[in-house]
Design a protein around this motif. Sequence first.
Motif, PDB file in Angstrom:
ATOM      1  N   PRO A 295      -0.568  -7.374  -0.198  1.00 39.21           N
ATOM      2  CA  PRO A 295      -1.552  -6.638  -0.850  1.00 39.21           C
ATOM      3  C   PRO A 295      -1.157  -4.891  -0.227  1.00 39.21           C
ATOM      4  O   PRO A 295      -1.003  -4.049  -1.071  1.00 39.21           O
ATOM      5  CB  PRO A 295      -3.045  -6.683  -0.253  1.00 39.21           C
ATOM      6  CG  PRO A 295      -3.019  -8.089   0.100  1.00 39.21           C
ATOM      7  CD  PRO A 295      -1.542  -8.583   0.482  1.00 39.21           C
ATOM      8  N   GLN A 296      -0.423  -4.905   0.850  1.00 38.89           N
ATOM      9  CA  GLN A 296       0.100  -3.599   1.388  1.00 38.89           C
ATOM     10  C   GLN A 296       1.225  -3.057   0.379  1.00 38.89           C
ATOM     11  O   GLN A 296       1.406  -1.961  -0.043  1.00 38.89           O
ATOM     12  CB  GLN A 296       0.340  -3.719   2.717  1.00 38.89           C
ATOM     13  CG  GLN A 296       0.969  -2.242   3.371  1.00 38.89           C
ATOM     14  CD  GLN A 296      -0.160  -1.152   3.296  1.00 38.89           C
ATOM     15  OE1 GLN A 296      -1.322  -1.450   3.192  1.00 38.89           O
ATOM     16  NE2 GLN A 296       0.244   0.104   3.261  1.00 38.89           N
ATOM     17  N   SER A 297       1.924  -4.035   0.198  1.00 38.93           N
ATOM     18  CA  SER A 297       3.276  -3.871  -0.589  1.00 38.93           C
ATOM     19  C   SER A 297       2.899  -3.407  -1.885  1.00 38.93           C
ATOM     20  O   SER A 297       3.272  -2.689  -2.766  1.00 38.93           O
ATOM     21  CB  SER A 297       4.283  -5.017  -0.522  1.00 38.93           C
ATOM     22  OG  SER A 297       5.145  -4.951  -1.735  1.00 38.93           O
ATOM     23  N   VAL A 298       1.707  -4.248  -2.596  1.00 42.69           N
ATOM     24  CA  VAL A 298       1.317  -3.912  -3.932  1.00 42.69           C
ATOM     25  C   VAL A 298       0.867  -2.363  -3.941  1.00 42.69           C
ATOM     26  O   VAL A 298       1.288  -1.497  -5.238  1.00 42.69           O
ATOM     27  CB  VAL A 298       0.444  -4.788  -4.509  1.00 42.69           C
ATOM     28  CG1 VAL A 298      -0.351  -4.292  -5.767  1.00 42.69           C
ATOM     29  CG2 VAL A 298       1.052  -6.260  -4.598  1.00 42.69           C
ATOM     30  N   ARG A 299      -0.135  -2.070  -3.171  1.00 45.49           N
ATOM     31  CA  ARG A 299      -0.606  -0.576  -3.176  1.00 45.49           C
ATOM     32  C   ARG A 299       0.436   0.289  -2.931  1.00 45.49           C
ATOM     33  O   ARG A 299       0.583   1.493  -3.711  1.00 45.49           O
ATOM     34  CB  ARG A 299      -1.700  -0.532  -1.709  1.00 45.49           C
ATOM     35  CG  ARG A 299      -2.839  -1.224  -2.200  1.00 45.49           C
ATOM     36  CD  ARG A 299      -4.095  -0.903  -1.422  1.00 45.49           C
ATOM     37  NE  ARG A 299      -3.740  -1.120   0.160  1.00 45.49           N
ATOM     38  CZ  ARG A 299      -3.669  -2.468   0.842  1.00 45.49           C
ATOM     39  NH1 ARG A 299      -4.505  -3.200   0.093  1.00 45.49           N
ATOM     40  NH2 ARG A 299      -3.530  -2.689   2.074  1.00 45.49           N
ATOM     41  N   GLN A 300       1.436   0.246  -1.982  1.00 44.20           N
ATOM     42  CA  GLN A 300       2.416   1.273  -1.957  1.00 44.20           C
ATOM     43  C   GLN A 300       3.391   1.522  -3.109  1.00 44.20           C
ATOM     44  O   GLN A 300       3.726   2.557  -3.654  1.00 44.20           O
ATOM     45  CB  GLN A 300       3.398   0.946  -0.553  1.00 44.20           C
ATOM     46  CG  GLN A 300       4.174   2.299  -0.204  1.00 44.20           C
ATOM     47  CD  GLN A 300       4.650   1.661   1.217  1.00 44.20           C
ATOM     48  OE1 GLN A 300       4.642   0.758   1.709  1.00 44.20           O
ATOM     49  NE2 GLN A 300       5.736   2.747   1.730  1.00 44.20           N
ATOM     50  N   ALA A 301       3.714   0.242  -3.877  1.00 44.26           N
ATOM     51  CA  ALA A 301       4.573   0.422  -4.801  1.00 44.26           C
ATOM     52  C   ALA A 301       3.780   0.997  -5.929  1.00 44.26           C
ATOM     53  O   ALA A 301       4.075   1.663  -6.559  1.00 44.26           O
ATOM     54  CB  ALA A 301       5.097  -0.910  -5.283  1.00 44.26           C
ATOM     55  N   ARG A 302       2.469   0.537  -6.296  1.00 47.67           N
ATOM     56  CA  ARG A 302       1.765   1.102  -7.173  1.00 47.67           C
ATOM     57  C   ARG A 302       1.648   2.665  -7.162  1.00 47.67           C
ATOM     58  O   ARG A 302       1.674   3.462  -8.143  1.00 47.67           O
ATOM     59  CB  ARG A 302       0.271   0.379  -7.242  1.00 47.67           C
ATOM     60  CG  ARG A 302      -0.847   0.787  -8.384  1.00 47.67           C
ATOM     61  CD  ARG A 302       0.042   0.314  -9.780  1.00 47.67           C
ATOM     62  NE  ARG A 302       0.101  -1.116  -9.748  1.00 47.67           N
ATOM     63  CZ  ARG A 302       0.529  -1.642 -10.909  1.00 47.67           C
ATOM     64  NH1 ARG A 302       0.898  -0.960 -11.957  1.00 47.67           N
ATOM     65  NH2 ARG A 302       0.892  -3.009 -11.175  1.00 47.67           N
ATOM     66  N   PHE A 303       1.503   3.239  -5.780  1.00 49.33           N
ATOM     67  CA  PHE A 303       1.234   4.504  -5.749  1.00 49.33           C
ATOM     68  C   PHE A 303       2.304   5.247  -6.260  1.00 49.33           C
ATOM     69  O   PHE A 303       2.205   6.221  -6.972  1.00 49.33           O
ATOM     70  CB  PHE A 303       1.175   4.801  -4.107  1.00 49.33           C
ATOM     71  CG  PHE A 303       1.175   6.372  -3.941  1.00 49.33           C
ATOM     72  CD1 PHE A 303      -0.110   7.142  -4.134  1.00 49.33           C
ATOM     73  CD2 PHE A 303       2.344   6.754  -3.463  1.00 49.33           C
ATOM     74  CE1 PHE A 303       0.124   8.457  -3.658  1.00 49.33           C
ATOM     75  CE2 PHE A 303       2.285   8.324  -3.099  1.00 49.33           C
ATOM     76  CZ  PHE A 303       1.317   9.048  -3.240  1.00 49.33           C
ATOM     77  N   TYR A 304       3.687   4.810  -5.959  1.00 46.08           N
ATOM     78  CA  TYR A 304       4.754   5.531  -6.478  1.00 46.08           C
ATOM     79  C   TYR A 304       4.922   5.285  -7.977  1.00 46.08           C
ATOM     80  O   TYR A 304       5.451   6.414  -8.468  1.00 46.08           O
ATOM     81  CB  TYR A 304       6.122   5.121  -5.806  1.00 46.08           C
ATOM     82  CG  TYR A 304       6.190   5.628  -4.153  1.00 46.08           C
ATOM     83  CD1 TYR A 304       6.453   7.068  -4.113  1.00 46.08           C
ATOM     84  CD2 TYR A 304       5.930   4.598  -3.109  1.00 46.08           C
ATOM     85  CE1 TYR A 304       6.752   7.309  -2.624  1.00 46.08           C
ATOM     86  CE2 TYR A 304       6.192   5.087  -1.815  1.00 46.08           C
ATOM     87  CZ  TYR A 304       6.310   6.201  -1.665  1.00 46.08           C
ATOM     88  OH  TYR A 304       6.706   6.789  -0.409  1.00 46.08           O
ATOM     89  N   GLN A 305       4.421   4.141  -8.505  1.00 43.23           N
ATOM     90  CA  GLN A 305       4.538   4.093  -9.967  1.00 43.23           C
ATOM     91  C   GLN A 305       3.705   4.993 -10.833  1.00 43.23           C
ATOM     92  O   GLN A 305       3.918   5.613 -11.787  1.00 43.23           O
ATOM     93  CB  GLN A 305       4.404   2.686 -10.150  1.00 43.23           C
ATOM     94  CG  GLN A 305       5.525   1.569  -9.847  1.00 43.23           C
ATOM     95  CD  GLN A 305       5.179   0.271 -10.294  1.00 43.23           C
ATOM     96  OE1 GLN A 305       4.238  -0.443 -10.194  1.00 43.23           O
ATOM     97  NE2 GLN A 305       6.309  -0.424 -10.593  1.00 43.23           N
ATOM     98  N   VAL A 306       2.532   4.878 -10.200  1.00 43.87           N
ATOM     99  CA  VAL A 306       1.526   5.822 -10.790  1.00 43.87           C
ATOM    100  C   VAL A 306       1.877   7.375 -10.831  1.00 43.87           C
ATOM    101  O   VAL A 306       1.700   7.940 -11.829  1.00 43.87           O
ATOM    102  CB  VAL A 306      -0.048   5.664 -10.198  1.00 43.87           C
ATOM    103  CG1 VAL A 306      -0.984   6.825 -10.740  1.00 43.87           C
ATOM    104  CG2 VAL A 306      -0.348   4.320 -10.165  1.00 43.87           C
TER     105      VAL A 306
END
Length: 638
Positions: free
Chosen positions: A522-533
């Motif tokens: 989940p931590q990886s998902v949140r961090q990756a999603r932040f940069y993508q958004v």
Amino acid sequence: MKMTPHENTKQFPALAPGPPRMFAPQTSTAVSRPKKNSTACLACKAAKRKCSGPDAPCKACRSTNTECHFDPSRDLRRKVAVKRTIQELTNHKDLLESLLSTLGSADQLQFDKVMDLIRKKAPFQDIAHAVGSPATTFGDPQELSNASKLAILEYGENHIETSGNGVRRPSDPGNIASSPEEIPNMKPPQWPTVSPYARVTLESLCDIPLFEVPAKPWTKVTDDDYLVSHLVSLYFTWDHPCTQFLDQRIFLQHMKLGDRRSEFCTPLLVNSLLSMASTYSDSPDVFSTPENVFSRGQNFFHEAQKLWEVEDDDHDLPNIQALLLMCCVFKCQGRVKKSWMMLSQAVRLAQDIGLFDTPAVSKKKMLPEMERVRTITAWGVFNMSSQMSIELQKIAPLEYPTSDVKLCGNEDFDWTPYPRSNKITYDKKPARLPEVREGLAELTRTLVDVQNLVSEKRRGTNLDELWRKAQDPFDRLTAWLQRWPSVPEIQPNPVPQVLLLRIKCLQAIIHLFEILNDPHQPQSVRQARFYQVKSVEETAQCLRIHRQSYGLKHIPSQIVDAIQTGLRILVPQLEESDESRQAFAELCRFGTALSHRFMQTADVIHEIRKNALHLGVRLPPEVIAIFDDPEQWRSLEP
């Protein structure tokens, strides 16, 4: 003495002759009768009571303090309802014609897709998207049937005559036969089929192509020099600056000469280019099927396919360029496998003639003109191969071109939007082609390293190691964005290719973090999603500048992937921030506009709506308005 109403109507003789004056015709005033209100408000209809009629509020609602609303379209006898009915019937007709055309075509994949929708009793809107029908709204069949009968009765009361040009119109009943038997060999009236795109506008009448080139001997599809010049001008305005695997000056020079022995211009290349350029045109001459909005340029494309089957080996460079264009056409059609196949053939042919390090070939002395075109073509193949392999998560082991990108030269051109749409004049701007070409080459070098991470992930490299190795390409992409003009710097004097290049870098960041997005962490998902958004939100800022400057009628095809990717990323984020909602609305504007040209985008827009419904996401009101009004994007001109 006061006169009574009865006395007011009497005729009195003149008492004495009046003074001579100019003759004035007598006028009579008809006694006005109270108008009968044929429209009742919704509240009075529900209560079955007499309504005083428009304007709201009516007397009954005013006395009962009830909300009063009039809907003239509910009365099927009114002209507004008749117009709506005619439009909906036209939509059904267009859908039927597009459906028959699709079922009769040789495209088995599309045939199976449409048949599957029919068997599942999918809504008409879904079937219309699948067959490329321009219709997007369909009324209830029973309501349409009833409305059609009322419309026939209403228009049947007006007799019709035939004018000198053969057009029948309401007129004297004496000119009409009372039955078909009175007219020998009478046939039922045949209404002409008119494509919704076959419109003559002031813009098309005043249009002057930027480049004048001949149709012959390059294509058998048309002999119209104006149409070919129009399409070539569209291509070099909206598509070429963003890819640049052709040399603009040399290609146009040799096309004008009309010599089929040219080393830089062939019928295969020209037909491929005209097919791609047709995606930017609304001319009825570029539609292979008038009712199918996705049939733009298909006649040119089929001609190119025939030429490719018999093409000789004496025109390697034009053949490679034609394959790249055919790759782009397949991609716009959503036929990704075919697109990748064409690109693979272009790569192999480029390797065979020594545009890359492998296989090595003996270098012969060549003219500067040939060396320049070879270098431009090599970097065009390299850029497209790297970008498409990242988008499709494929491995494309391709060496760097043998020639440095600076050998493409510093020649630049003036750029101006074509056609001029609703503006009479546009200031000419530098196209910045050398700068865009070199910026794209630098960006592609970083994409190669991003692509290597895909290989490492497939080999089982752990996520922490992938994040560590991703730091270097991320830093380079961030540095590239800082060197390239920022959004505020681009805004005062934008050209589409400069905006697009920044969007491509933002898209590379999105692809990078897609590799690092592990659903099990989940931590990886949140961090990756932040940069993508954040990347999608900045992409929307660039798109807003394009819309405000040039509208939505002409959008470079290279933007399609960024829009589709951005929409998918933002759907789950709509309730997170105002920035995400505004970015989503901007992407929807572009997606809706592009869905009238590219089947793939139409499918993505439909998928986004279904996903939002499935996730229970509340779409912003402006997005609902964009989705529900298919004509809204047409009004968003600069």
